[in-house]
Design an enzyme around this catalytic site. Structure first.
Site, short mmCIF file in Angstrom:
data_model
loop_
_atom_site.label_atom_id
_atom_site.label_comp_id
_atom_site.label_asym_id
_atom_site.label_seq_id
_atom_site.Cartn_x
_atom_site.Cartn_y
_atom_site.Cartn_z
N CYS A 4 0.81 -1.23 0.00
CA CYS A 4 0.00 0.00 0.00
C CYS A 4 0.84 1.27 0.00
CB CYS A 4 -0.93 0.00 1.20
SG CYS A 4 -1.89 -1.47 1.31
N ASN A 49 -10.10 -0.38 0.60
CA ASN A 49 -8.64 -0.27 0.54
C ASN A 49 -8.16 -0.84 -0.79
OD1 ASN A 49 -5.89 -0.65 0.79
ND2 ASN A 49 -5.98 -1.54 2.83
N HIS A 55 -3.51 6.90 3.30
CA HIS A 55 -3.88 5.58 2.79
C HIS A 55 -5.29 5.27 3.29
CE1 HIS A 55 -3.95 1.59 1.45
NE2 HIS A 55 -3.76 1.03 2.63
N1 ACO Z 1 -17.57 -9.44 10.13
C1 ACO Z 1 -17.94 -9.79 11.38
N2 ACO Z 1 -17.06 -10.12 12.33
C2 ACO Z 1 -15.76 -10.09 12.00
C3 ACO Z 1 -15.32 -9.74 10.73
C4 ACO Z 1 -16.27 -9.41 9.77
N3 ACO Z 1 -15.95 -9.04 8.51
N4 ACO Z 1 -13.98 -9.79 10.72
C5 ACO Z 1 -13.60 -10.16 11.93
N5 ACO Z 1 -14.66 -10.35 12.72
C6 ACO Z 1 -14.71 -10.77 14.10
C7 ACO Z 1 -13.45 -11.48 14.53
O1 ACO Z 1 -13.47 -12.82 14.13
C8 ACO Z 1 -13.51 -11.31 16.03
O2 ACO Z 1 -14.40 -12.26 16.54
P1 ACO Z 1 -14.01 -13.05 17.90
O3 ACO Z 1 -13.91 -11.98 18.93
O4 ACO Z 1 -15.16 -13.96 18.06
O5 ACO Z 1 -12.70 -13.71 17.61
C9 ACO Z 1 -14.19 -9.95 16.20
O6 ACO Z 1 -14.80 -9.63 14.94
C10 ACO Z 1 -13.23 -8.84 16.55
O7 ACO Z 1 -12.08 -8.97 15.73
P2 ACO Z 1 -10.90 -7.95 15.82
O8 ACO Z 1 -9.84 -8.36 14.87
O9 ACO Z 1 -10.55 -7.70 17.24
O10 ACO Z 1 -11.67 -6.65 15.28
P3 ACO Z 1 -11.10 -5.21 15.21
O11 ACO Z 1 -11.98 -4.32 15.99
O12 ACO Z 1 -9.64 -5.16 15.46
O13 ACO Z 1 -11.34 -4.86 13.68
C11 ACO Z 1 -10.11 -4.84 11.61
C12 ACO Z 1 -10.77 -5.70 12.69
C13 ACO Z 1 -11.18 -3.99 10.97
C14 ACO Z 1 -9.50 -5.75 10.57
C15 ACO Z 1 -9.06 -3.94 12.28
O14 ACO Z 1 -8.21 -4.70 13.10
C16 ACO Z 1 -8.25 -3.22 11.26
O15 ACO Z 1 -8.74 -2.36 10.56
N6 ACO Z 1 -6.95 -3.52 11.16
C17 ACO Z 1 -6.12 -2.92 10.16
C18 ACO Z 1 -6.41 -3.61 8.88
C19 ACO Z 1 -5.81 -2.89 7.72
O16 ACO Z 1 -5.95 -1.69 7.63
N7 ACO Z 1 -5.18 -3.63 6.85
C20 ACO Z 1 -4.59 -3.15 5.72
C21 ACO Z 1 -3.60 -2.03 6.02
S1 ACO Z 1 -2.18 -2.07 5.09
C22 ACO Z 1 -2.65 -2.35 3.63
O17 ACO Z 1 -3.52 -1.65 3.19
C23 ACO Z 1 -2.09 -3.48 2.88
#
Ligand code: ACO
Length: 332
Positions: free
Chosen positions: A119, A289, A259
């Site tokens: 990214c 993204n 980003h």
């Molecule tokens: N729908 C419903 N539930 C979901 C989903 C979904 N799509 N995805 C995950 N969950 C669940 C998980 O399984 C977890 O369940 P559990 O507690 O039973 O295990 C629960 O939701 C919470 O999961 P977390 O990972 O703690 O959720 P979080 O609040 O951290 O949000 C997210 C997840 C959105 C992915 C966040 O961590 C994030 O944005 N991280 C950065 C991701 C990113 O930006 N990546 C790319 C950046 S770099 C690039 O662009 C290459």
């Protein structure tokens, strides 16, 4: 006030972008994996994303963005002396995607290569272009960020498939007497954290075999929480570093183009930089993204809608797999 560079400056002559026609809504994803619109909106800010047609390649999207940038810059493809394409979803391992773009747009005088920095790729490529122009001011360089992440997403993994989309953005750089352009770029990488965001298969470490395909090794793996934490830190630190290098403060910046990964990441960055969210140009609600394309598409959109004036200072800041990160200060 124009900030003076000591070497030949690289100005942005024009920008362009391309988004595939097909819109995939959160409601559609609800039918594919165990997720829901409310979860996706509140955790990420994403409402819909664009998905390329099966036969639409990264270079098709990149070429469309390049044509729009050429038109915006008012120049011909033959005037381009270099094409740098940032992508992690090249049409194929080789030839590079920039070569395919060259053929598609007829940029017969260009030297072409790709940059792989996930990214962060567009800002890495922009800085490479700036450095080329600093020593060869006669060059006109087409910089593209393009990715078809839908081709490497595991559509059964709700942790990742809701986040990504496809698209391309482009900018044309040239030295312009009296112009300032890219003032400075702060860049960083940390290979020790490669495994928080990566595609393990398909390369020389795990070449494509029928076993690898069934294990979906060539799709994105992500530790979301760790990625979130690292993204905030890297984007805040590199923004502050770039501002310091430019000798300006955040108050002097008229627009921040980050980003487009996650609205919560951007809100946290805004908080830590003590700046209003209104200053950020956001489109992740519509496009998700799009990896290397994200900041390039947002730059093009901001340039067309925010009425930038000559002298305006813009901060671009990115983060991606590698890990990689960068922030650039640009003077319009
Ligand atoms: N729908 C419903 N539930 C979901 C989903 C979904 N799509 N995805 C995950 N969950 C669940 C998980 O399984 C977890 O369940 P559990 O507690 O039973 O295990 C629960 O939701 C919470 O999961 P977390 O990972 O703690 O959720 P979080 O609040 O951290 O949000 C997210 C997840 C959105 C992915 C966040 O961590 C994030 O944005 N991280 C950065 C991701 C990113 O930006 N990546 C790319 C950046 S770099 C690039 O662009 C290459």
């Amino acid at each position: 006030m124009l900030i003076q560079n000591h070497t030949a400056s690289a100005s942005i002559l024009g920008t362009g972008s391309y988004l595939p026609e097909r819109i995939m809504t959160n409601a559609e994803l609800e039918k594919m994996v165990d997720t829901n619109d409310e979860w996706i909106r509140t955790r990420t800010g994403i409402q819909e994303r664009r998905i390329a047609a099966p036969n639409e390649t990264t270079s098709d999207m990149a070429a469309a963005a390049a044509r729009a940038a050429l038109e915006n810059a008012g120049i011909e493809a033959q005037e381009i002396s270099m094409i740098i394409c940032a992508t992690v979803t090249p049409d194929m391992f080789f030839p590079n995607t920039a070569c395919f773009v060259q053929a598609k747009i007829g940029a017969t005088n260009a030297v072409c290569f790709d940059v792989s920095a996930a990214c962060s790729g567009f800002l890495y490529a922009l800085e490479i272009a700036r450095q080329f122009i600093a020593v060869s001011p006669e060059k006109t360089i087409l910089v593209i960020g393009a990715d078809k992440l839908s081709s490497i997403v595991n559509w059964e993994d709700r942790n990742t498939c809701v986040l990504f989309g496809d698209g391309a953005g482009a900018a044309i750089l040239r030295h312009r007497a009296g112009g300032s352009g890219i003032i400075t770029t702060s860049m960083g990488s940390d290979g020790k954290l490669a495994d928080i965001l990566y595609t393990p298969g398909g390369g020389s470490a795990a070449p494509t075999t029928s076993e690898n395909v069934s294990e979906k090794l060539a799709t994105i793996r992500m530790n979301g929480r760790e990625t979130y934490k690292q993204a905030v830190k890297a984007m805040v630190d590199s923004s502050q570093q770039a501002l310091l290098q430019a000798g300006i403060t955040i108050d002097q910046i008229s627009c921040i183009i980050p980003h487009q990964a996650n609205l919560r990441i951007i809100e946290t960055i805004a908080n830590r930089l003590h700046v209003s969210l209104d200053k950020f140009h956001l489109n992740l609600d519509r496009f998700g993204n799009t990896s290397a394309a994200a900041v390039a598409i947002a730059l093009d959109e901001a340039a067309r809608t925010r009425n930038f004036k000559q002298g305006d200072l813009i901060l671009l800041v990115v983060f991606g797999g590698g890990l990689t990160w960068a922030a650039s200060v640009i003077q319009w």
